[in-house]
Design an enzyme around this catalytic site. Structure first.
Site, mmCIF file in Angstrom:
data_model
loop_
_atom_site.group_PDB
_atom_site.id
_atom_site.type_symbol
_atom_site.label_atom_id
_atom_site.label_comp_id
_atom_site.label_asym_id
_atom_site.label_seq_id
_atom_site.Cartn_x
_atom_site.Cartn_y
_atom_site.Cartn_z
ATOM 1 N N GLU A 162 -8.862 -14.610 8.556
ATOM 2 C CA GLU A 162 -7.646 -14.879 7.627
ATOM 3 C C GLU A 162 -7.947 -16.202 7.025
ATOM 4 O O GLU A 162 -7.555 -16.332 5.708
ATOM 5 C CB GLU A 162 -6.411 -15.012 8.320
ATOM 6 C CG GLU A 162 -5.912 -14.061 9.233
ATOM 7 C CD GLU A 162 -4.263 -14.109 9.430
ATOM 8 O OE1 GLU A 162 -3.518 -13.381 8.952
ATOM 9 O OE2 GLU A 162 -3.986 -14.698 10.627
ATOM 10 N N ASN B 242 10.813 -8.364 -6.577
ATOM 11 C CA ASN B 242 9.942 -8.250 -5.506
ATOM 12 C C ASN B 242 10.258 -6.730 -4.985
ATOM 13 O O ASN B 242 11.165 -6.180 -4.598
ATOM 14 C CB ASN B 242 10.686 -9.048 -4.555
ATOM 15 C CG ASN B 242 10.082 -9.040 -2.888
ATOM 16 O OD1 ASN B 242 10.827 -9.123 -2.082
ATOM 17 N ND2 ASN B 242 8.935 -8.504 -2.920
ATOM 18 N N GLY B 243 8.995 -6.153 -4.970
ATOM 19 C CA GLY B 243 8.878 -4.632 -4.537
ATOM 20 C C GLY B 243 8.044 -3.942 -5.640
ATOM 21 O O GLY B 243 7.174 -4.721 -6.153
ATOM 22 N N TRP C 299 3.033 -12.247 -5.397
ATOM 23 C CA TRP C 299 1.777 -11.735 -4.917
ATOM 24 C C TRP C 299 1.630 -10.330 -5.757
ATOM 25 O O TRP C 299 2.295 -9.464 -5.556
ATOM 26 C CB TRP C 299 2.104 -11.255 -3.478
ATOM 27 C CG TRP C 299 1.001 -11.031 -2.616
ATOM 28 C CD1 TRP C 299 0.015 -11.720 -2.106
ATOM 29 C CD2 TRP C 299 0.653 -9.638 -2.291
ATOM 30 N NE1 TRP C 299 -0.860 -10.926 -1.372
ATOM 31 C CE2 TRP C 299 -0.534 -9.714 -1.642
ATOM 32 C CE3 TRP C 299 1.080 -8.188 -2.757
ATOM 33 C CZ2 TRP C 299 -1.318 -8.525 -1.180
ATOM 34 C CZ3 TRP C 299 0.348 -7.226 -2.330
ATOM 35 C CH2 TRP C 299 -0.702 -7.281 -1.387
ATOM 36 N N HIS D 119 -22.153 -0.603 22.960
ATOM 37 C CA HIS D 119 -22.008 0.661 22.069
ATOM 38 C C HIS D 119 -22.148 0.323 20.626
ATOM 39 O O HIS D 119 -21.838 1.125 19.907
ATOM 40 C CB HIS D 119 -21.096 1.459 22.566
ATOM 41 C CG HIS D 119 -20.801 1.661 24.003
ATOM 42 N ND1 HIS D 119 -21.824 2.843 24.393
ATOM 43 C CD2 HIS D 119 -20.127 1.437 24.916
ATOM 44 C CE1 HIS D 119 -21.455 3.003 25.770
ATOM 45 N NE2 HIS D 119 -20.477 2.256 26.040
ATOM 46 N N CYS E 95 6.219 -11.469 -2.775
ATOM 47 C CA CYS E 95 6.789 -12.230 -3.849
ATOM 48 C C CYS E 95 8.168 -12.730 -3.435
ATOM 49 O O CYS E 95 8.805 -12.412 -2.394
ATOM 50 C CB CYS E 95 7.085 -11.106 -5.220
ATOM 51 S SG CYS E 95 5.817 -10.476 -5.732
ATOM 52 N N LYS F 75 2.766 -13.901 3.665
ATOM 53 C CA LYS F 75 3.247 -13.635 5.097
ATOM 54 C C LYS F 75 4.214 -12.797 5.137
ATOM 55 O O LYS F 75 4.372 -11.970 6.316
ATOM 56 C CB LYS F 75 3.898 -15.254 5.478
ATOM 57 C CG LYS F 75 4.491 -15.171 6.781
ATOM 58 C CD LYS F 75 4.394 -16.488 7.439
ATOM 59 C CE LYS F 75 4.510 -16.553 8.761
ATOM 60 N NZ LYS F 75 3.277 -16.193 9.619
ATOM 61 N N GLU G 229 -7.158 -10.518 18.084
ATOM 62 C CA GLU G 229 -6.247 -11.802 17.502
ATOM 63 C C GLU G 229 -6.830 -13.112 17.031
ATOM 64 O O GLU G 229 -6.941 -13.499 16.072
ATOM 65 C CB GLU G 229 -4.973 -12.140 18.308
ATOM 66 C CG GLU G 229 -4.091 -13.097 17.808
ATOM 67 C CD GLU G 229 -3.417 -12.941 16.383
ATOM 68 O OE1 GLU G 229 -3.491 -11.716 15.833
ATOM 69 O OE2 GLU G 229 -2.841 -13.854 16.009
ATOM 70 N N ARG H 40 5.410 -16.208 0.675
ATOM 71 C CA ARG H 40 5.528 -14.749 0.211
ATOM 72 C C ARG H 40 4.642 -14.385 -0.920
ATOM 73 O O ARG H 40 4.317 -13.122 -1.287
ATOM 74 C CB ARG H 40 6.854 -14.620 -0.300
ATOM 75 C CG ARG H 40 7.999 -14.797 1.001
ATOM 76 C CD ARG H 40 9.354 -14.582 0.090
ATOM 77 N NE ARG H 40 9.590 -13.107 -0.128
ATOM 78 C CZ ARG H 40 9.907 -12.281 0.829
ATOM 79 N NH1 ARG H 40 10.333 -12.798 2.076
ATOM 80 N NH2 ARG H 40 10.095 -10.922 0.598
ATOM 81 N N LYS I 17 -7.457 -14.307 13.377
ATOM 82 C CA LYS I 17 -7.039 -15.659 12.909
ATOM 83 C C LYS I 17 -8.264 -16.416 12.120
ATOM 84 O O LYS I 17 -8.100 -17.056 11.032
ATOM 85 C CB LYS I 17 -6.882 -16.652 14.053
ATOM 86 C CG LYS I 17 -5.571 -16.605 14.779
ATOM 87 C CD LYS I 17 -4.106 -16.887 14.000
ATOM 88 C CE LYS I 17 -3.892 -15.771 13.140
ATOM 89 N NZ LYS I 17 -2.856 -14.794 13.650
#
Ligand code: G6P
Length: 612
Positions: free
Chosen positions: A492, A101-102, A75, A508, A2, A607, A485, A27, A489
């Site tokens: 996402e 925000n929180g 968010w 395995h 947020c 983000k 990574e 955000r 990428k």
């Protein structure tokens, strides 16, 4: 997550708030809203599900006049993303508006009590509880807004950055923070507030970072006042921002992500500047704390997401070069794992944003147990940068695309320099390694420039994979984290399921998945395990899988087996993940663009993750 913005001054606030929200959209972008107090003392609140541009359309025919306002981009945590749950939230009697925000952890208990006292709730959010509580206290105790906010916050358990306005005191914004960031911008005849400095930089470079438990009283035409948890005035430390507006724009690229991929030539130069000197490394954070680094028995790296992947590479680097045992932990697991930490440990926290809630909590735990805490952050003045004992900034500039690119290469580069700096102090690094590695570090920007020439080939290659449902990424040694990574990428931003695996572990389990529909990306530079990874590629090919291999220039063997090869320049093994990440970033980017995905704002992600 947020983002919050606020303005109080003489100008019309709506355009300032909207522009600020656009800057903070990284955000969260589930919904957006504004609350504006106009000259007739009317409080107008407009909210809309979706992105900031949806809010702008919604407000086209509305009265947005006013010089005091607060705004929010959300968010979603409590309650689905819809118009009602969007912020700002308004109190029952319609006098107060609040953005947050929180997360308020005890909101259920507070909500029950307020309902018993006759409050009516419209939304499912934890935030509405806070605004109702403030109004209830204000009316019940017949006190001022600041007294009511102070008392309400004493009853709240959780994390918050808030801004509140009140029709009864139309010249004031009250803002407060605990564990979520808040920056106040001091202009000539206006004051701004925001979750980070990006909405402020257009108007002033003078900012105050609010600390935990501080409350700011922002009055039109008056100097800023800040009080601390003891209700005493806090010292106001005005900092000067070193951020430029051009860094926050796309600069002709279709997406921030592509701009940030290309920027890596320059950002790595900035990251390295002044730190490699005469074949040695100079990191002030290490030099100033040389005793801690010399005597450390162990290093624990804590981070989340892409920063955790950088941490895995950091572990190899520090162990190989400085010969200190290193553990890497997800901050979210570490904080609840009752870890054994001693004052002989160094905890390194890696974070692009410097605001990740789990990483911040891991830092407090480490500090409580007496460890020395070192930060590797990007955002200057962020909460993590301030909470750590010392640290090294990666200096790659604002990263706006939600998928991290230039921050990752900056983090790995800083970790390589950190490993060498610790190795120098502890006498574990040979002159030969120092000369070879520092020279290669200095070459990184040029090598990245060369690697970016693969862009066109990767764009063509991506057309083959637009409709694939799954991907496997394999790597070994330093490039196992590269595989993780690369897979992250892709998933996402393209929503294609992708799994990263150590190449030898494939047999395995994941080998059972391989068929002609599952492409495998193999990161296979010429290193000590090159022969082994060739066998892994053959195992995939033998089962009908297609292979895209990232290899060093001139690798004829892999070229003859793989379906596609992407050739990258050779560097010492320990730096190879930096170069290998470029084709991985471009591959994910082009596949996502071909699929029509919003690469800069992928669904459900944000983000800066300031909630648990
Ligand atoms: C989010 C971001 C990732 C980032 C992670 C950790 O998930 O989308 O890009 O790697 O948070 O964030 P930090 O700011 O602590 O590096």
């Amino acid at each position: 997550m947020c983002g919050i913005v606020g303005y109080i001054g003489n100008a019309q606030c709506f355009p300032i708030l909207i522009k600020g929200l656009h800057r903070l959209e990284y955000r969260g972008y589930d919904s957006a809203g504004v609350a504006i107090l106009n000259d007739n003392n009317q409080l107008n609140i407009y909210k809309s599900r979706g992105k900031v541009e949806d809010l702008e359309h919604f407000c086209e025919s509305k009265d947005v006049e006013g010089t005091i306002g607060i705004a929010h981009t959300r968010w979603a945590t409590h309650g689905e993303p819809n118009d009602v749950n969007a912020h700002p939230h308004c109190s029952s009697h319609g006098d107060l508006a609040l953005v947050h925000n929180g997360t308020i952890e005890n909101y259920n208990v507070l909500k029950k009590a307020l309902i018993e006292h006759g409050c009516e709730f419209k939304s499912e959010t934890d935030t509405e509880v806070l605004v109702q509580l403030i109004e209830y206290i204000k009316e019940n105790n017949k006190c001022t807004l600041i007294e009511a906010v102070t008392e309400a916050l004493e009853q709240v358990v959780g994390a918050y950055a808030i801004a509140v306005i009140d029709r009864n005191t139309p010249d004031t914004i009250i803002a407060a923070r605990k564990s979520s960031p808040l920056v106040i911008g001091i202009g000539d005849d206006a004051t701004y507030l925001a979750s980070d400095a990006t909405p402020i930089i257009d108007y002033t470079d003078k900012v105050v970072y609010l600390n935990d438990d501080e409350i700011a009283i922002i009055k039109k035409g008056e100097p800023l006042q800040v009080i601390n948890a003891d209700k005493e005035p806090s010292n106001i430390d005005i900092k000067t921002l070193k951020l430029s507006v051009s860094q926050l724009e796309k600069g002709g690229y279709p997406h921030f992500m592509l701009k940030e991929i290309y920027e890596q030539v320059m950002t790595l130069e900035d990251c390295i500047r002044g730190r490699v000197y005469n074949n040695s490394i100079v990191l002030s954070g290490v030099n100033e704390n040389s005793e801690a680094f010399k005597s450390a028995h162990r290093i624990i790296i804590v981070a989340c997401g892409t920063s955790w992947h950088a941490g895995l590479i950091g572990k190899r680097l520090i162990q190989d070069i400085a010969r200190v045992p290193v553990e890497v932990e997800y901050a979210s697991e570490f904080r609840y794992s009752n870890p054994v930490i001693t004052p002989n440990d160094i905890v390194i926290a890696i974070s692009q944003s410097g605001e990740t809630a789990d990483t911040l909590a891991a830092i407090s735990l480490a500090k409580e147990k007496g460890a020395f805490v070192y930060g590797v952050c990007n955002v200057v003045g962020s909460s993590i940068a301030r909470a750590t004992d010392s640290g090294t900034y990666i200096h790659v500039g604002p990263e706006i695309g939600v998928a991290s690119t230039k921050a990752f290469t900056g983090q790995v580069t800083v970790l390589a320099m950190l490993a060498l700096a610790i190795g120098q102090l502890r006498g574990t690094v040979s002159t030969d390694t120092l000369v070879r590695t520092t020279s290669a570090i200095e070459m990184l920007p040029a090598l990245i420039k060369e690697t970016l020439k693969l862009d066109k080939d990767i764009e063509k290659l991506s057309r083959t994979y637009t409709y694939v449902h799954n991907f496997l990424y394999l790597g070994r040694g330093y490039n196992f984290p590269s595989a993780l990574e690369g897979a992250l990428k892709l998933k996402e931003i393209s929503y294609i399921h992708a799994e990263g695996y150590p190449a030898a572990e494939m047999k395995h389990g994941p080998i059972a998945l391989i068929d002609h529909e599952l492409p495998t990306v193999v990161i296979a530079p010429m290193d000590d395990l090159h022969d082994k990874i060739i066998s892994n590629i053959r195992q995939v090919k033998a089962r009908g899988g297609s292979v895209i291999a990232i290899v060093n220039k001139g690798d004829k063997t892999i070229k003859s087996i793989a379906d596609f090869t992407l050739e990258i320049p050779a560097v010492p093994e320990c730096l190879s993940p930096i170069i290998a990440s470029i084709p991985l970033q471009l591959l994910a980017y082009h596949i996502a663009v071909k699929k029509g995905c919003n690469v800069d704002m992928p669904r459900n992600l944000a983000k800066s993750v300031t909630v648990e």
